[in-house]
Write a protein that holds these residues in place. Structure first.
Motif, PDB file in Angstrom:
ATOM      1  N   GLU A 195     -31.958   0.199  13.465  1.00 20.43           N
ATOM      2  CA  GLU A 195     -33.174   0.832  13.257  1.00 20.43           C
ATOM      3  C   GLU A 195     -33.654   2.017  12.644  1.00 20.43           C
ATOM      4  O   GLU A 195     -34.016   2.934  12.206  1.00 20.43           O
ATOM      5  N   ILE A 196     -33.152   3.431  13.591  1.00 14.71           N
ATOM      6  CA  ILE A 196     -32.830   4.673  13.217  1.00 14.71           C
ATOM      7  C   ILE A 196     -32.418   5.828  12.257  1.00 14.71           C
ATOM      8  O   ILE A 196     -32.460   6.230  12.226  1.00 14.71           O
TER       9      ILE A 196
ATOM     10  N   ARG B 150     -21.645  -1.697  12.233  1.00 15.84           N
ATOM     11  CA  ARG B 150     -22.558  -2.920  13.111  1.00 15.84           C
ATOM     12  C   ARG B 150     -23.497  -1.867  13.622  1.00 15.84           C
ATOM     13  O   ARG B 150     -23.887  -0.591  13.358  1.00 15.84           O
ATOM     14  N   ASN B 151     -24.639  -2.797  13.286  1.00 19.53           N
ATOM     15  CA  ASN B 151     -25.271  -4.325  12.590  1.00 19.53           C
ATOM     16  C   ASN B 151     -25.014  -4.455  10.834  1.00 19.53           C
ATOM     17  O   ASN B 151     -25.448  -3.279  10.226  1.00 19.53           O
TER      18      ASN B 151
ATOM     19  N   ASN C 188     -15.547   3.072  12.704  1.00 15.51           N
ATOM     20  CA  ASN C 188     -16.107   4.287  13.639  1.00 15.51           C
ATOM     21  C   ASN C 188     -15.047   5.022  13.316  1.00 15.51           C
ATOM     22  O   ASN C 188     -15.359   6.108  13.200  1.00 15.51           O
TER      23      ASN C 188
ATOM     24  N   LEU D 292     -26.299   5.316  18.723  1.00 16.45           N
ATOM     25  CA  LEU D 292     -25.562   4.095  19.481  1.00 16.45           C
ATOM     26  C   LEU D 292     -26.470   4.119  20.672  1.00 16.45           C
ATOM     27  O   LEU D 292     -27.241   4.415  20.764  1.00 16.45           O
TER      28      LEU D 292
ATOM     29  N   VAL E  79     -28.907  11.088  18.950  1.00 18.89           N
ATOM     30  CA  VAL E  79     -30.595  11.122  19.279  1.00 18.89           C
ATOM     31  C   VAL E  79     -30.779  10.120  19.877  1.00 18.89           C
ATOM     32  O   VAL E  79     -31.722   9.424  20.146  1.00 18.89           O
TER      33      VAL E  79
ATOM     34  N   PRO F  55     -35.679  11.996  16.147  1.00 16.96           N
ATOM     35  CA  PRO F  55     -35.757  11.271  15.309  1.00 16.96           C
ATOM     36  C   PRO F  55     -36.643  10.156  15.110  1.00 16.96           C
ATOM     37  O   PRO F  55     -36.663   9.600  16.624  1.00 16.96           O
TER      38      PRO F  55
HETATM   39  N1  LIG Z   1     -35.664   3.374  17.358  1.00 21.33           N
HETATM   40  C1  LIG Z   1     -36.204   4.624  17.449  1.00 21.33           C
HETATM   41  O1  LIG Z   1     -37.201   4.686  16.950  1.00 21.33           O
HETATM   42  C2  LIG Z   1     -35.314   5.331  17.857  1.00 21.33           C
HETATM   43  C3  LIG Z   1     -35.591   7.056  18.434  1.00 21.33           C
HETATM   44  C4  LIG Z   1     -35.244   8.005  18.563  1.00 21.33           C
HETATM   45  C5  LIG Z   1     -34.045   7.828  19.590  1.00 21.33           C
HETATM   46  N2  LIG Z   1     -33.734   6.633  19.300  1.00 21.33           N
HETATM   47  C6  LIG Z   1     -32.553   6.690  20.043  1.00 21.33           C
HETATM   48  O2  LIG Z   1     -31.797   5.932  18.998  1.00 21.33           O
HETATM   49  C7  LIG Z   1     -30.293   5.410  19.456  1.00 21.33           C
HETATM   50  C8  LIG Z   1     -30.524   3.704  18.970  1.00 21.33           C
HETATM   51  O3  LIG Z   1     -32.126   2.965  18.233  1.00 21.33           O
HETATM   52  P1  LIG Z   1     -32.178   2.016  17.610  1.00 21.33           P
HETATM   53  O4  LIG Z   1     -33.485   2.191  17.375  1.00 21.33           O
HETATM   54  O5  LIG Z   1     -32.060   2.426  16.400  1.00 21.33           O
HETATM   55  O6  LIG Z   1     -31.493   0.898  18.197  1.00 21.33           O
HETATM   56  P2  LIG Z   1     -30.576  -0.125  17.930  1.00 21.33           P
HETATM   57  O7  LIG Z   1     -30.887  -0.527  16.224  1.00 21.33           O
HETATM   58  O8  LIG Z   1     -30.340  -1.245  18.481  1.00 21.33           O
HETATM   59  O9  LIG Z   1     -29.219  -0.199  17.289  1.00 21.33           O
HETATM   60  C9  LIG Z   1     -27.926   0.557  18.176  1.00 21.33           C
HETATM   61  C10 LIG Z   1     -26.842  -0.170  16.903  1.00 21.33           C
HETATM   62  O10 LIG Z   1     -26.025   0.373  17.425  1.00 21.33           O
HETATM   63  C11 LIG Z   1     -24.757  -0.230  16.976  1.00 21.33           C
HETATM   64  N3  LIG Z   1     -23.359  -1.070  18.444  1.00 21.33           N
HETATM   65  C12 LIG Z   1     -23.154  -1.622  18.831  1.00 21.33           C
HETATM   66  N4  LIG Z   1     -22.264  -1.175  19.710  1.00 21.33           N
HETATM   67  C13 LIG Z   1     -21.508  -0.502  18.478  1.00 21.33           C
HETATM   68  C14 LIG Z   1     -20.731  -0.218  18.310  1.00 21.33           C
HETATM   69  N5  LIG Z   1     -18.887  -0.305  19.093  1.00 21.33           N
HETATM   70  N6  LIG Z   1     -20.135   0.331  17.213  1.00 21.33           N
HETATM   71  C15 LIG Z   1     -20.690   0.563  16.269  1.00 21.33           C
HETATM   72  N7  LIG Z   1     -22.562   0.578  16.716  1.00 21.33           N
HETATM   73  C16 LIG Z   1     -23.203  -0.661  17.399  1.00 21.33           C
HETATM   74  C17 LIG Z   1     -25.726  -1.377  17.091  1.00 21.33           C
HETATM   75  O11 LIG Z   1     -24.554  -2.387  16.335  1.00 21.33           O
HETATM   76  P3  LIG Z   1     -25.328  -4.526  16.587  1.00 21.33           P
HETATM   77  O12 LIG Z   1     -26.479  -4.831  16.301  1.00 21.33           O
HETATM   78  O13 LIG Z   1     -24.234  -5.182  15.888  1.00 21.33           O
HETATM   79  O14 LIG Z   1     -24.486  -4.729  18.428  1.00 21.33           O
HETATM   80  C18 LIG Z   1     -26.430  -1.095  16.016  1.00 21.33           C
HETATM   81  O15 LIG Z   1     -26.602  -1.425  15.004  1.00 21.33           O
HETATM   82  C19 LIG Z   1     -30.801   4.829  20.751  1.00 21.33           C
HETATM   83  O16 LIG Z   1     -30.210   5.362  21.605  1.00 21.33           O
HETATM   84  C20 LIG Z   1     -31.964   4.958  20.925  1.00 21.33           C
HETATM   85  O17 LIG Z   1     -32.949   5.771  21.942  1.00 21.33           O
HETATM   86  C21 LIG Z   1     -34.133   5.189  18.267  1.00 21.33           C
END
Ligand SMILES: NC(=O)c1ccc[n+]([C@@H]2O[C@H](COP(=O)([O-])OP(=O)(O)OC[C@H]3O[C@@H](n4cnc5c(N)ncnc54)[C@H](OP(=O)(O)O)[C@@H]3O)[C@@H](O)[C@H]2O)c1
Length: 254
Positions: free
Chosen positions: A10-11, A31-32, A51, A65, A88, A112
């Motif tokens: 998402e981010i 990924r995703n 990666n 991640l 992040v 972010p």
């Molecule tokens: N969402 C927000 O608003 C927000 C705001 C600030 C900070 N954050 C932080 O940002 C980080 C990501 O959050 P998110 O919301 O974007 O989570 P998310 O949507 O679950 O994204 C995480 C990503 O990591 C991928 N991933 C897993 N294993 C991997 C690997 N071995 N190599 C490469 N990619 C891999 C996942 O792919 P798969 O789906 O294929 O497993 C997914 O695309 C977290 O640490 C969160 O705390 C998020």
């Protein structure tokens, strides 16, 4: 600039959309897979790469991640001196990132939020990051922090959006119960709240707005008094983050 994203969730999607059309070359990891394909179709600058190629081919690498997988994914990737790493991730302190991303040493953490896709997002950062400023400074509000603890306290407060939205939706639902029109109720409440939030509040603007909503016996003051216990709940909830975010121990360090 050559920019890489590890983790395409998402981010990452929001940040990539915020960088669209600015002449960068953007590598995202596969990924995703669905999100990576969507971004590649939507943003001409995006290429999907493994990666290690994301890291090797980028001047700036964003770590997006989940922290629990970062420990397995990051070691062994070809990070290098002179490269800017911007994390992040929640729950991944600078000391841990230094170990996982060695020999890179230019490592910063920022927070972010999804609105970064369109700009106007506040971006607290520690330590200061010229790369973040270059990439996002023109359309967002970069807020350098004096310590990791100060940055982490912003992380805690960033969770405020969820309970506030929950409260707002409760009011929308209450209003719609009388009007029978949930869409119009949402439009009204969103516009009303927006109207009370200055574009850039700065030391006293919010307190001033609240003061104007304090007529004794008025609806505003009456509802605020009824909800006063929620203030203690909020402080308690934020204090509940102290240990997880290392706020107490880091405060004594600085
Ligand atoms: N969402 C927000 O608003 C927000 C705001 C600030 C900070 N954050 C932080 O940002 C980080 C990501 O959050 P998110 O919301 O974007 O989570 P998310 O949507 O679950 O994204 C995480 C990503 O990591 C991928 N991933 C897993 N294993 C991997 C690997 N071995 N190599 C490469 N990619 C891999 C996942 O792919 P798969 O789906 O294929 O497993 C997914 O695309 C977290 O640490 C969160 O705390 C998020």
């Amino acid at each position: 600039m050559r920019i890489g994203f590890l983790g395409t969730g998402e981010i990452t999607a929001a940040m990539v959309r915020g960088l669209k059309g600015q002449g960068h070359r953007i590598l995202v990891s596969p990924r995703n897979a669905g999100m990576a394909a969507q971004l590649a179709a939507e943003v001409a600058e995006v290429t999907i790469a493994p990666n290690d190629e994301v890291v090797a081919g980028s001047e700036v690498v964003f770590l997006c991640l989940l922290a629990r997988v970062a420990g397995e994914v990051l070691p062994g990737l070809p990070f290098r001196q002179g490269q800017s790493i911007i994390s992040v991730m929640v729950d991944a302190p600078i000391a841990t990132l230094q170990r996982l991303c060695a020999p890179a040493t230019d490592i910063a953490i920022t927070i972010p939020l999804p609105p970064i896709a369109v700009g106007g997002c506040p971006l607290p950062v520690y330590p200061a990051s010229p790369a973040l400023e270059t990439l996002f400074g023109a359309r967002n509000l970069i807020l350098p922090q004096p310590s990791e603890a100060a940055l982490n306290a912003h992380l805690g407060v960033s969770a405020l959006c969820s309970p506030i939205l929950d409260q707002i939706l409760t009011a929308v639902d209450w209003l719609a119960g009388f009007t029978g029109n949930p869409g119009a109720a949402e439009a009204y409440v969103a516009a009303m709240i927006r109207g009370y939030l200055p574009e850039r509040a700065n030391g006293g603007d919010l307190a001033g707005a609240l003061q104007k909503l304090s007529t004794e016996g008025g609806l505003n003051a009456t509802l605020r008094a009824a909800m006063a216990p929620a203030k203690d709940d909020l402080r308690r909830g934020l204090d509940g983050f102290r240990s997880r975010l290392g706020l107490d121990e880091r405060k004594t360090e600085t």
